[in-house]
Design an enzyme around this catalytic site. Structure first.
Site, PDB file in Angstrom:
ATOM      1  N   HIS A  54      30.583  -7.216  -3.862  1.00  0.00           N
ATOM      2  CA  HIS A  54      31.311  -8.271  -3.293  1.00  0.00           C
ATOM      3  C   HIS A  54      31.482  -8.722  -1.844  1.00  0.00           C
ATOM      4  O   HIS A  54      31.357  -9.787  -1.584  1.00  0.00           O
ATOM      5  CB  HIS A  54      32.680  -8.382  -4.214  1.00  0.00           C
ATOM      6  CG  HIS A  54      33.070  -9.578  -4.539  1.00  0.00           C
ATOM      7  ND1 HIS A  54      32.744 -11.082  -4.165  1.00  0.00           N
ATOM      8  CD2 HIS A  54      33.956 -10.125  -5.950  1.00  0.00           C
ATOM      9  CE1 HIS A  54      33.058 -11.921  -4.785  1.00  0.00           C
ATOM     10  NE2 HIS A  54      33.655 -11.456  -5.920  1.00  0.00           N
ATOM     11  N   SER A  55      31.271  -7.308  -1.105  1.00  0.00           N
ATOM     12  CA  SER A  55      31.525  -7.886   0.446  1.00  0.00           C
ATOM     13  C   SER A  55      30.216  -8.734   0.754  1.00  0.00           C
ATOM     14  O   SER A  55      30.348  -9.271   1.937  1.00  0.00           O
ATOM     15  CB  SER A  55      31.569  -6.572   1.148  1.00  0.00           C
ATOM     16  OG  SER A  55      30.477  -5.685   1.139  1.00  0.00           O
TER      17      SER A  55
END
Length: 504
Positions: free
Chosen positions: A169-170
């Protein structure tokens, strides 16, 4: 299937890259400056928020692996985030990682698992579901760009083959990543043309519905405008106060069969999905004079109520029990597909804004049994309209950003963790293409994204595509041993609400 680890491993959040460890990376010396990881991206590096997105694509044809490799090499593997690793050159709690370019070896990112042919033939749907569930327990090597494409080349009840794109998700928020994925596709009717996404709707809420004070009646319009601003300020203040009271443990949802136990973020997840008719949802929307999102909120409220009362066996079904959801709100304009395609073609940042930029709203769901099923949609519409007259999501994003700058990422993570652990579920709804698209020559039948690694035991996600809506549930199997029954509660709730609407 090979033995898998029972817990998802995080990327290394504390390691400082020494001269020797850097030598193991094929860092590209192309003259581009290293870009710092955003505060939200750093949050997703924290052990309690080691979040991933898994997007399953149903394909209308068997997989042509060479074509997929060529397509990935020309698009996704050239995107600045998808050809970079996170490197931290400092020690200490305030160390700030940066994105550093590296060489992408597609052999590390395209995965073709060896599955049991007898199992995939006997029950292909379960084989696909089991494999996607296993992705929540498999490690991802942090010394490589944090994405993988898993090829599942066997037919299921809905598709000729499937592919699962797993991303950390980063790399970006859901809207950015979905837009990037769509920018890798082409229109099925014209292979040389990018698909089109629905135009962004007009901003809703009392503040935007009022006419600007001009001409005759300007004084009355000005008074209404000022009143609307006061209402907006009041609602924002109340919502922000409730949000922070939740985050610091002053207010919290009671433990129910829907709320996971502490440590849910570390447990394996199962992803189940079902195809809903967008026409049925729009039929209810048009009859009720509301939005598609209002209908989806109403369906969710009805489904959670059905599941709750069946699991608990409570006889008093008129008792109104409230659970709250963390609703993810995108705060940036949807990235243009042409700008994203240009970014991948050049391999450089351009005008397309990228990263994680979203806030949260706390949305209540009332668990009760209504005599009229349409009441679920009416209540959801009231809640949605109330939230549209608030800047809660903007303030939650701003406050988290300020928390990182003033007190560090650990303090921001603690605040966010408190919000998750004192609410019950996550809710998300994203809009996809209205036309069929092809992925490197493979027609896409459905798009089913889900997520894992956050502290909620249940995540409800809706994804529209063509004339369907994919409902995807991400569940902690310890808390939800019967995920398909919960999935059936959603489909049955839509049917009941649709039938009740047609009778009125």
């Amino acid at each position: 299937m090979a033995m898998l680890r029972k817990r998802a491993l995080s990327i290394d959040t504390t390691r400082t890259w020494t001269r020797e460890s850097k030598a193991n990376l094929e860092v590209r010396a192309d003259g581009e400056e290293e870009e710092p990881v955003s505060p939200a991206g750093r949050l997703f590096r924290e052990p309690r928020f080691n979040c991933y997105i898994v997007c399953v694509m149903g394909l209308g044809a068997p997989v042509d692996l060479p074509a997929a490799r060529v397509g990935l090499a020309a698009t996704l593997a050239r995107h600045p985030r998808f050809c970079s690793v996170q490197v931290c050159n400092e020690l200490g709690k305030d160390a700030k990682p940066k994105w550093v370019r590296t060489t992408v070896n597609l052999d590390n990112h395209i995965i073709v698992p060896e599955l049991d042919p007898a199992a995939t033939s006997a029950d292909p749907d379960k084989s696909l579901e089991d494999y996607v569930a296993s992705l929540s327990t498999r490690p991802m090597d942090h010394s490589r760009p944090l994405w993988e494409l898993h090829i599942l080349d066997f037919p299921t009840s809905e598709s000729a083959a499937a592919a699962a794109l797993r991303m950390h998700h980063s790399l970006g928020d859901g809207v950015s990543l979905l837009s990037l994925f769509i920018a890798c596709t082409r229109s099925a009717t014209d292979p040389d043309t990018l698909p089109s996404l629905p135009a962004a709707g007009r901003r809703a809420g009392p503040l935007y519905a009022l006419p600007r004070p001009r001409g005759r009646g300007a004084l009355a319009a000005l008074a209404l405008w000022v009143l609307s601003l006061l209402v907006l300020a009041w609602h924002t203040m109340v919502d922000v106060a409730r949000f922070f009271a939740t985050a610091v443990s002053l207010v919290g949802d009671e433990r129910t069969v829907l709320k996971g136990a502490e440590g849910a973020e570390f447990r394996p997840r199962r992803f189940v999905n079902h195809t809903l008719s967008l026409d049925d949802i729009k039929y209810v929307k048009n009859a009720m004079g509301c939005t598609v999102n209002d209908v989806l909120l109403g369906i969710t409220s009805a489904a959670l109520s059905r599941y709750y009362f069946r699991r608990t066996g409570e006889s008093d079904r008129k008792n109104n029990i409230t659970v709250r959801s963390a609703l993810i709100v995108n705060l940036r304009p949807t990235p243009g597909l042409h700008a994203l395609a240009s970014m991948m073609e050049s391999g450089k940042d351009n005008a397309a804004r990228w990263g994680n930029q979203f806030g949260y709203m706390l949305i209540p769901f009332h668990l009760t049994e209504h005599d009229d099923p349409i009441e679920y949609v009416r209540e959801a519409t009231k809640v949605a309209r109330r939230k549209k007259s608030s800047l809660e999501s903007i303030f939650t994003y701003w406050s988290a950003d300020m928390m990182v700058k003033l007190f560090g990422i650990k303090a921001a993570a603690a605040l966010c963790y408190g919000m998750f652990t004192h609410t019950t579920l996550s809710f998300s709804n994203m809009v996809g293409p209205t036309e069929q698209v092809v992925f490197f020559g493979h027609p896409i039948v459905y798009i089913a994204p889900g997520s894992f690694g956050h502290p909620h035991a249940l995540t409800v996600h809706y994804q529209s595509y063509m004339n369907i809506v994919k409902l995807v549930l991400s569940v902690d199997e310890e808390q939800f041993p019967d995920p398909h029954e919960l999935l059936h509660d959603f489909t049955e709730s839509l049917r009941v609400i649709r039938d009740a609407t047609s009778r009125n």
